[in-house]
Design a protein around this motif. Structure first.
Motif, mmCIF file in Angstrom:
data_model
loop_
_atom_site.group_PDB
_atom_site.id
_atom_site.type_symbol
_atom_site.label_atom_id
_atom_site.label_comp_id
_atom_site.label_asym_id
_atom_site.label_seq_id
_atom_site.Cartn_x
_atom_site.Cartn_y
_atom_site.Cartn_z
ATOM 1 N N GLN A 81 0.824 -1.203 0.000
ATOM 2 C CA GLN A 81 0.000 0.000 0.000
ATOM 3 C C GLN A 81 0.863 1.260 0.000
ATOM 4 O OE1 GLN A 81 -2.372 -1.365 3.439
ATOM 5 N NE2 GLN A 81 -4.209 -0.953 2.234
ATOM 6 N N LYS A 131 -2.869 4.242 -5.503
ATOM 7 C CA LYS A 131 -4.134 3.866 -4.889
ATOM 8 C C LYS A 131 -4.937 2.842 -5.679
ATOM 9 C CE LYS A 131 -6.574 8.023 -6.552
ATOM 10 N NZ LYS A 131 -7.335 9.229 -6.106
ATOM 11 N N THR A 132 -4.567 2.554 -6.927
ATOM 12 C CA THR A 132 -5.226 1.450 -7.640
ATOM 13 C C THR A 132 -4.755 0.105 -7.124
ATOM 14 O OG1 THR A 132 -3.569 1.200 -9.402
ATOM 15 C CG2 THR A 132 -5.310 2.862 -9.757
ATOM 16 N N MET A 133 -3.600 0.065 -6.446
ATOM 17 C CA MET A 133 -2.958 -1.158 -5.974
ATOM 18 C C MET A 133 -2.594 -2.088 -7.124
ATOM 19 S SD MET A 133 -2.316 -1.046 -2.772
ATOM 20 C CE MET A 133 -1.973 -2.741 -2.339
ATOM 21 N N TRP A 188 -4.479 -7.449 -5.739
ATOM 22 C CA TRP A 188 -5.291 -6.764 -4.726
ATOM 23 C C TRP A 188 -6.575 -6.189 -5.325
ATOM 24 C CZ3 TRP A 188 0.046 -6.531 -4.838
ATOM 25 C CH2 TRP A 188 0.705 -7.055 -3.714
ATOM 26 N N SER A 208 -7.161 -4.655 -8.379
ATOM 27 C CA SER A 208 -7.130 -3.390 -9.126
ATOM 28 C C SER A 208 -7.985 -3.451 -10.386
ATOM 29 C CB SER A 208 -5.688 -3.015 -9.475
ATOM 30 O OG SER A 208 -5.059 -4.031 -10.250
ATOM 31 N N GLN A 259 -11.875 -4.124 -9.541
ATOM 32 C CA GLN A 259 -12.545 -2.918 -9.066
ATOM 33 C C GLN A 259 -12.786 -1.931 -10.203
ATOM 34 O OE1 GLN A 259 -10.239 -0.445 -6.367
ATOM 35 N NE2 GLN A 259 -12.084 0.304 -5.360
ATOM 36 N N LEU A 272 -7.429 -8.040 1.212
ATOM 37 C CA LEU A 272 -7.493 -6.629 0.832
ATOM 38 C C LEU A 272 -8.348 -6.421 -0.411
ATOM 39 C CD1 LEU A 272 -6.676 -3.774 1.465
ATOM 40 C CD2 LEU A 272 -4.529 -4.144 0.218
ATOM 41 N N GLN A 282 -11.955 -6.299 0.538
ATOM 42 C CA GLN A 282 -12.273 -5.028 1.174
ATOM 43 C C GLN A 282 -12.428 -3.923 0.135
ATOM 44 O OE1 GLN A 282 -9.119 -4.282 3.994
ATOM 45 N NE2 GLN A 282 -9.677 -6.017 5.309
ATOM 46 N N ARG A 283 -11.516 -3.884 -0.822
ATOM 47 C CA ARG A 283 -11.537 -2.825 -1.829
ATOM 48 C C ARG A 283 -12.735 -2.953 -2.765
ATOM 49 N NH1 ARG A 283 -7.248 -0.211 -3.690
ATOM 50 N NH2 ARG A 283 -7.577 -1.003 -5.807
ATOM 51 N N CYS A 284 -13.191 -4.164 -2.991
ATOM 52 C CA CYS A 284 -14.277 -4.394 -3.955
ATOM 53 C C CYS A 284 -15.630 -4.590 -3.276
ATOM 54 C CB CYS A 284 -13.955 -5.607 -4.825
ATOM 55 S SG CYS A 284 -12.485 -5.392 -5.865
#
Length: 393
Positions: A138, A143-145, A188, A190, A193, A215, A218-220
């Motif tokens: 991170q 921020k797209t990972m 992660w 990217s 998402q 992660l 969480q992001r999606c």
């Protein structure tokens, strides 16, 4: 130090170091080999290596790139512009002079005799590399990972380059709302998402990293995205489109046929598959020993010939796009982020890890800079005829 070279006979550049006669011979031979690359040991340019401990010569002589990398991790030598040093070294094919070292021979034999990327071994890279800590990634990534090459054609920073890469892939896939998309090696999340948010598709992602799965979920959250902890060879179902970004490097030559067969079986007849992978400028028999030991265990960088041969029974190759030089810029941006974040990260990692990670990022940047490594995006469509069958080993 016993059997040392008299001060009067030493090269004045190395007068501050006490070296054995054997080390002096290795040093002088090394300097001769580096001269065509305009590199001078203990020179004054930022790409000139500074030898801090003469054991560096012994380690390089015995173990080639593995010895060079480990001695850098141990502080035996420094280099202000390590990336440029590596680019120059590879540009004169210095690495090929090390191929007779036992560590290279061992890797070649293992790759020939064993399936280093078997179903059981596939999880090792997740545990060693991708599970090293989400906080590290991170801090290093944008921020797209996205942990793969950005597309810098019109980008001004890393985030713009990664968004441009993700959108480029979506366009090559001709995504349509409601389509079901499989992301093999989703990282992660990217791509999952981005594609779900901007193109209205349903995405199933698979990874062999537990940390990535946590992660990514969480992001999606709230999106039509499912992230599975699963090896690609056990996948079932049918998908309108397939994508694989930075995962094919972990497949290995012995598994290229079953990888392509699996992708073909999972794809609808009129589907599209975009394969995004690091590539080699030539077909090589083994990966670099240092990279294998410390960064990507069991990895293998495919050549375009290997990709084409594996795809040929199953797919028509519609397009090949090489933007390898963009990876140099991406890696240097990651290194800058990593260095800036180190004060907040170092409580969880050792100084040796910092040197290892820096060596990894900068040496890879140098390999892309001299065009030793490439970045291929290959667009594939299914062949409509009987296909050969393989089984997982």
């Amino acid at each position: 130090m016993a059997d040392s070279v008299p001060h009067s006979q030493q090269n004045p550049v190395f007068s501050s170091l006490s070296v054995t006669r054997q080390q002096a011979r290795i040093r002088d031979g090394l300097q001769s080999m580096l001269a065509p690359a305009d590199i001078k040991l203990n020179g004054e340019r930022p790409w000139d290596p500074q030898v801090q401990n003469p054991r560096f010569y012994d380690r390089l002589c015995r173990q080639g790139s593995l010895g060079a990398g480990e001695s850098y991790m141990d502080g035996d030598w420094e280099c202000q512009q390590l990336d440029e040093f590596v680019s120059r070294v590879l540009s004169v094919q210095f690495d090929q002079r090390l191929q007779n070292k036992w560590v290279y021979i061992r890797n070649r034999l293992l790759g020939k005799l064993c399936n280093l990327q078997s179903c059981t071994r596939a999880w090792q890279v997740g545990e060693q590399h991708y599970d090293v800590g989400n906080n590290l990634y991170q801090a290093m990534l944008d921020k797209t990972m996205a942990y793969s090459c950005g597309y810098w054609q019109k980008a001004r920073d890393l985030y713009q380059a990664q968004v441009a890469k993700l959108d480029l892939i979506c366009q090559k896939l001709y995504l349509r709302p409601g389509e079901n998309v499989l992301d093999i090696g989703c990282g992660w999340g990217s791509f999952a998402q981005y594609a779900a948010e901007h193109y209205g598709v349903n995405v199933t992602g698979v990874t062999i990293s537990r940390e990535q799965q946590v992660l990514a979920l969480q992001r999606c959250a709230g999106l039509p995205v499912n992230i599975e902890l699963q090896d690609y060879r056990s996948l079932k179902g049918e998908f309108d489109k397939l994508v694989s970004i930075g995962m094919f490097e972990h497949v290995g030559p012995k598994n290229y046929p079953i990888y392509m067969q699996t992708a073909c079986d999972l794809m609808a007849e009129d589907g599209i598959f975009v394969l995004h992978t690091i590539g080699s400028d030539a077909t090589r028999k083994c990966t670099d020993p240092w990279i294998h030991k410390y960064i990507f265990p069991n990895g293998a960088i495919p050549s375009l010939r290997e990709i084409s041969a594996a795809a040929e029974p199953y797919f028509v190759i519609e397009d090949v796009h090489n933007f390898g030089p963009d990876y140099d810029r991406t890696l240097m941006a990651w290194h800058n982020n990593f260095s800036l974040a180190w004060p907040s990260l170092k409580s969880g990692y050792s100084e040796r890890f910092f040197r290892m990670w820096s060596y990894y990022l900068k040496s890879c940047a140098g390999a892309f800079r001299c065009r030793n490594l490439q970045l291929f995006q290959v667009v594939l469509r299914k062949k409509l005829r009987p296909l050969p069958r393989y089984t997982c080993r």
